[in-house]
Design a protein around this motif. Structure first.
Motif, short mmCIF file in Angstrom:
data_model
loop_
_atom_site.label_atom_id
_atom_site.label_comp_id
_atom_site.label_asym_id
_atom_site.label_seq_id
_atom_site.Cartn_x
_atom_site.Cartn_y
_atom_site.Cartn_z
N GLY A 190 57.45 0.22 -5.34
CA GLY A 190 56.14 -0.40 -5.12
C GLY A 190 56.24 -1.90 -4.92
N GLN A 191 55.16 -2.51 -4.45
CA GLN A 191 55.16 -3.95 -4.18
C GLN A 191 55.06 -4.78 -5.47
N ASP A 192 54.48 -4.20 -6.50
CA ASP A 192 54.35 -4.93 -7.76
C ASP A 192 55.63 -4.83 -8.58
N LYS A 193 55.72 -5.64 -9.62
CA LYS A 193 56.83 -5.59 -10.55
C LYS A 193 56.27 -5.11 -11.89
N VAL A 227 69.73 -7.55 -11.00
CA VAL A 227 69.96 -8.97 -10.72
C VAL A 227 69.03 -9.48 -9.63
N ASP A 228 68.59 -8.60 -8.72
CA ASP A 228 67.69 -9.03 -7.64
C ASP A 228 66.22 -8.75 -7.96
N GLY A 229 65.93 -8.33 -9.21
CA GLY A 229 64.56 -8.09 -9.62
C GLY A 229 64.06 -6.68 -9.43
N THR A 230 64.88 -5.81 -8.86
CA THR A 230 64.48 -4.41 -8.70
C THR A 230 64.33 -3.76 -10.08
N VAL A 231 63.31 -2.92 -10.21
CA VAL A 231 63.10 -2.19 -11.47
C VAL A 231 63.53 -0.74 -11.27
N LYS A 232 64.30 -0.24 -12.23
CA LYS A 232 64.71 1.16 -12.14
C LYS A 232 64.68 1.78 -13.53
N ILE A 233 64.54 3.11 -13.57
CA ILE A 233 64.57 3.83 -14.84
C ILE A 233 65.76 4.78 -14.84
N GLY A 234 66.31 5.00 -16.01
CA GLY A 234 67.47 5.87 -16.16
C GLY A 234 68.35 5.32 -17.26
N GLY A 257 55.68 5.54 -7.93
CA GLY A 257 56.45 4.41 -7.41
C GLY A 257 57.94 4.56 -7.61
N PHE A 258 58.35 5.43 -8.55
CA PHE A 258 59.77 5.69 -8.76
C PHE A 258 60.16 6.87 -7.87
N ASN A 259 60.59 6.56 -6.67
CA ASN A 259 60.80 7.63 -5.69
C ASN A 259 62.11 7.51 -4.92
N GLN A 260 63.02 6.67 -5.40
CA GLN A 260 64.29 6.52 -4.70
C GLN A 260 65.44 6.64 -5.70
N TRP A 261 66.25 7.68 -5.55
CA TRP A 261 67.39 7.86 -6.44
C TRP A 261 68.48 6.85 -6.11
N SER A 262 69.11 6.32 -7.14
CA SER A 262 70.23 5.39 -6.93
C SER A 262 71.51 6.16 -6.66
N ARG A 263 72.54 5.43 -6.30
CA ARG A 263 73.85 6.05 -6.10
C ARG A 263 74.38 6.53 -7.45
N PRO A 264 74.75 7.80 -7.58
CA PRO A 264 75.19 8.31 -8.89
C PRO A 264 76.48 7.65 -9.36
N GLY A 265 76.61 7.56 -10.67
CA GLY A 265 77.84 7.11 -11.29
C GLY A 265 78.32 8.17 -12.26
N ILE A 266 79.61 8.15 -12.57
CA ILE A 266 80.18 9.10 -13.53
C ILE A 266 80.77 8.33 -14.70
#
Length: 406
Positions: A234-237, A262-269, A341-350
């Protein structure tokens, strides 16, 4: 015939741990000939490059653990390096919030651990929490960590690579470990033979397998766990700071939380979903039948015996593939948010999590084995990125035989 390469130190793996070890060795022994081999075409292709980038403060861990000390010191040392190199950093801090009154004691336990570990943390009330992040929600109190920050882990690893190359450290990319040859030599996947005074195994997901060829890791195996984040587009933070729940301190996973990158992106997980082979990122990528059978075998035993609560952990984590369930865990920690607004999966890590095969318990601290010719980093446990610099210093001080120094 390709000539044999020689080095004082051969490091297997160009993740953050391998790079930090090379940096520490070059600092102590400037004349040392150091060679790093890496199966991928560049640094940080696996765990280090898929890391959240959070520089943790060190208040989760018991005071007698190595990672308590390494996290506290690593937070400061990595920050100093990042700032000296002019790399990106977001001093976004962190709060741990309580979902109900039953979690208040968990907040106080984290405060006690932080104080024992010499980490700057303090209890705040709901009013002060609102000043730090108006959208964060807690029950009565929260824990505030002003030293937590985020960096770009890939950028940090590439900066270390540049520094090491400038100092004379050699890299061989697309040349993974294939097998041991004699007492001091290694054959790479590209057919190169390398003789080394000391071989240091920092191979992450495959460290236990390599160690067994040297007679180590007899009671350990790696159990991979897949971590995925959902990005907010989303456009908001929606949040300003990293917001974490009170964790279950009996396992090494911190629960679904908000990370401000670091660039201000918000993610959950992230998730901590049991993986079925060591590089089980997406689909059948890097599929290995042998790994599948071995890991399924261990996971089945852990599930049936419910070792360390594995059954409920596995079932709970698998539910996170349902996006609505996953986002629902995060909405409890904020006053309002649009889950859509949480609609893009990040690159998975192991996560390369070490299992003690005798006790059937996850190994919760750093584990290193070795002798006068080889050292094996078996459990570079989270938060290994934060811990990397002081951990590397400790490995050199405590596990490098004096006779191995050039």
């Amino acid at each position: 015939m390709t000539p044999t390469l020689r080095a004082d130190y051969l490091i297997i793996g160009a993740g953050i741990i391998g790079l930090a070890l090379a940096r520490e060795l070059k600092s102590r022994f400037p004349a040392a000939d150091i060679l790093i081999i890496e199966k991928e075409p560049d640094v940080a292709f696996h765990g280090s490059g898929r890391n959240s980038g959070v520089l943790h403060a060190g208040f989760y861990y018991t005071a007698d653990s190595l990672k308590a000390r390494f996290t506290r010191d690593g937070n400061r040392l990595v920050k100093e390096y990042v700032k000296a190199r002019g790399l990106a950093i977001n001093e976004c801090h962190k709060v741990v919030v309580a979902s109900d009154e039953h979690e208040i004691e968990g907040i106080r336990e984290l405060q006690r651990r932080g104080e024992r570990n010499g980490v700057e943390v303090r209890i705040i009330d709901e009013q002060e929490l609102a000043e730090i992040d108006p959208n964060a929600r807690t029950t009565q109190i929260a824990l505030y960590s002003p030293t937590t920050a985020t960096v770009d882990p890939v950028q940090v690893c590439h900066a270390l690579k540049e520094d090491l190359e400038a100092a004379g450290v050699r890299f061989l990319f697309n040349q993974g470990y294939l097998r041991r040859q004699g007492d001091r030599a290694v054959v790479t996947s590209g057919g190169r033979v390398i003789e080394a005074g000391m071989t240091i195994n920092a191979a992450g997901l495959y460290a236990d397998r390599i160690a067994r060829e040297y007679g180590f890791s007899q009671q350990y195996t790696i159990i991979p766990f897949k971590g995925i984040y959902l990005k907010y587009t989303g456009q908001d933070k929606p949040v300003r700071t990293n917001i974490y729940p009170v964790p279950n301190l009996q396992n090494p996973f911190l629960g679904v939380h908000y990370t401000v990158t670091v660039d201000g992106t918000v993610k959950i997980g992230p998730t901590a979903i049991p993986a079925f082979w060591r590089q089980n990122y997406t689909g059948l990528e890097h599929f290995s039948l042998g790994e599948l059978l071995e890991i399924i075998g261990w996971e089945s035993r852990l599930f049936l015996a419910d070792s360390f609560g594995f059954r409920s952990l596995a079932l709970g984590e698998l539910k996170k593939y349902d996006r609505s369930y996953f986002t629902g865990l995060a909405t409890k920690m904020v006053k309002e948010i649009d889950p859509a607004g949480f609609n893009q999966w990040s690159r998975p890590g192991i996560r390369a999590q070490l299992l003690n095969t005798e006790t059937k318990e996850l190994v919760m601290d750093f584990t290193v084995e070795g002798d006068g010719s080889s050292i094996h980093i078996l459990n570079a446990v989270s938060p290994a990125f934060t811990c990397s610099f002081p951990f590397a210093a400790w490995v050199v001080e405590h596990h490098l035989a004096p006779s191995a120094a050039p």
